[in-house]
Design an enzyme around this catalytic site. Sequence first.
Site, mmCIF file in Angstrom:
data_model
loop_
_atom_site.group_PDB
_atom_site.id
_atom_site.type_symbol
_atom_site.label_atom_id
_atom_site.label_comp_id
_atom_site.label_asym_id
_atom_site.label_seq_id
_atom_site.Cartn_x
_atom_site.Cartn_y
_atom_site.Cartn_z
ATOM 1 N N ASP A 76 -2.566 -3.246 5.849
ATOM 2 C CA ASP A 76 -2.814 -2.952 4.434
ATOM 3 C C ASP A 76 -3.792 -1.811 4.247
ATOM 4 O OD1 ASP A 76 -4.805 -4.735 5.474
ATOM 5 O OD2 ASP A 76 -5.488 -5.150 3.438
ATOM 6 N N GLU A 143 -6.479 -7.322 5.396
ATOM 7 C CA GLU A 143 -7.845 -7.099 5.900
ATOM 8 C C GLU A 143 -8.784 -6.672 4.799
ATOM 9 O OE1 GLU A 143 -11.180 -4.648 7.625
ATOM 10 O OE2 GLU A 143 -9.617 -4.099 6.192
#
Length: 476
Positions: A76, A143
């Site tokens: 991400d 994350e």
Amino acid sequence: MLEQLQPEGVFRYFEEISSIPRGSYNEKKISDYLVSFAKSRCLEHYQDEIGNVIIIKEASAGYEDKEPVILQGHMDMVCEKEEGCNKDMELEGLDLDIVDGFVTAKGTTLGGDDGIALAYALALLDSDEYKHPRLECVFTVSEEVGMDGAQNIDLSMLRGKRLINIDSEEEGTMIAGCAGGGRIGVDLSVSREKCEYNHVLIRISGLLGGHSGGDINLGRASAFSLAVRIITKIYKKMDIRLVSISMGKLINVIANSAKIELAVADIELCKSIVEEESSEIKSEYNKTDKGIVVSVEDVDGTTLPLTEDDTVKVTTIISSMPQGVQRMSEDIEGEVETSINWGVCDLLNDNLSMKGLARSQIDDRTYELLNRVSWLAKGNGASAKIDSNYPAWRYAENSYLRDKMCDIYKDMFHKELVVGVFHVGLECGFLLDKLKGADAVSIGPDIIDIHTPNEKMDIESVGRMWDYLLRVLEEV
């Protein structure tokens, strides 16, 4: 766009993944892309129900007896864009560009954090020309919003005990420990009533913002702090009612803009106060945040203001909250130990909503700070919820991987590799809890102004760190 850049494989894959929307909680397409990549090359792979992916490639000839190496990064990216940029980052890929030796994205964040980890790993997995031990490539989700992927991933299929996290953004620096952290949300129900005061809209814009960990000690302004400062300054001079606050989208980004609507008893005095405060703010941040703009204008009062009591409650809550660096490290000179960032603050409809992220190299101090904030909120009638705590990654006194990689770096570049513990959140804390006895470091090329639309990645640095990674895989 990037086809002429070297290393060719790395930039080819970086461009491919940049065409796939991959903001936090929007990783399904990139996760499925990684699985498709592995299937087409007959590589052992795993995908869990939340989207984490593991791809394994056996050792090259002659390296079968070497210890496996785990390469790790997250899928991400932080999706921020310039004002006026119309790109839908939920649905559209990035518009890459090359400017003065850097790869950038037009109008948005670049996603070098952590797209470069994926690009390095895919280039290795796709080629048989490199020498390496068994590679176990771990790609996590979410994350940037609490490390949900690393917290929940199953690593039982891994054999490796040497973990190279590729989520550092400064060439020549190795991270060997990092802060832990935790999120907190504060909510307060509010009531509104008719008020005859005139309305003004105050805009704060042009701030650099930045990473709420790595940039928190650079002296940059936070739109949250400036908004609180301006509101309280006006409140001291006249009766006001809060109408709305709109600031920030992500807790791990230092907010770079805000809008505040107020109903004020004396509109001309209010404008004078804002103009005076704007001048002082620009002077204070002249060296660290030169682009700050604070403006004020009349607006139609179509939204009812808060009641007097709720105006006091909200003002008390936002002005009581700590923001920024709270304590410097006693062990590592110049490093932040504990901080908090309020990345989101919205006063809309019938609710005040704030979202913050606390970090510390000492887990107990993270919890202490979060609990203090929680009691400040509850003492003023708000609710507070603490979640997504992640552990600090403590510096290891002895590390074969760290020492060996330092030796290789010095041999290649004829200078020492800087090793330190940094005030960023990395997934190593969670992963090392699952990989008992594992050895870990974090490295990466130069990526500047991550989490902002100014993000850019140094092309030559990407090449140097690629050569370094290949040498490390040959020799560890």
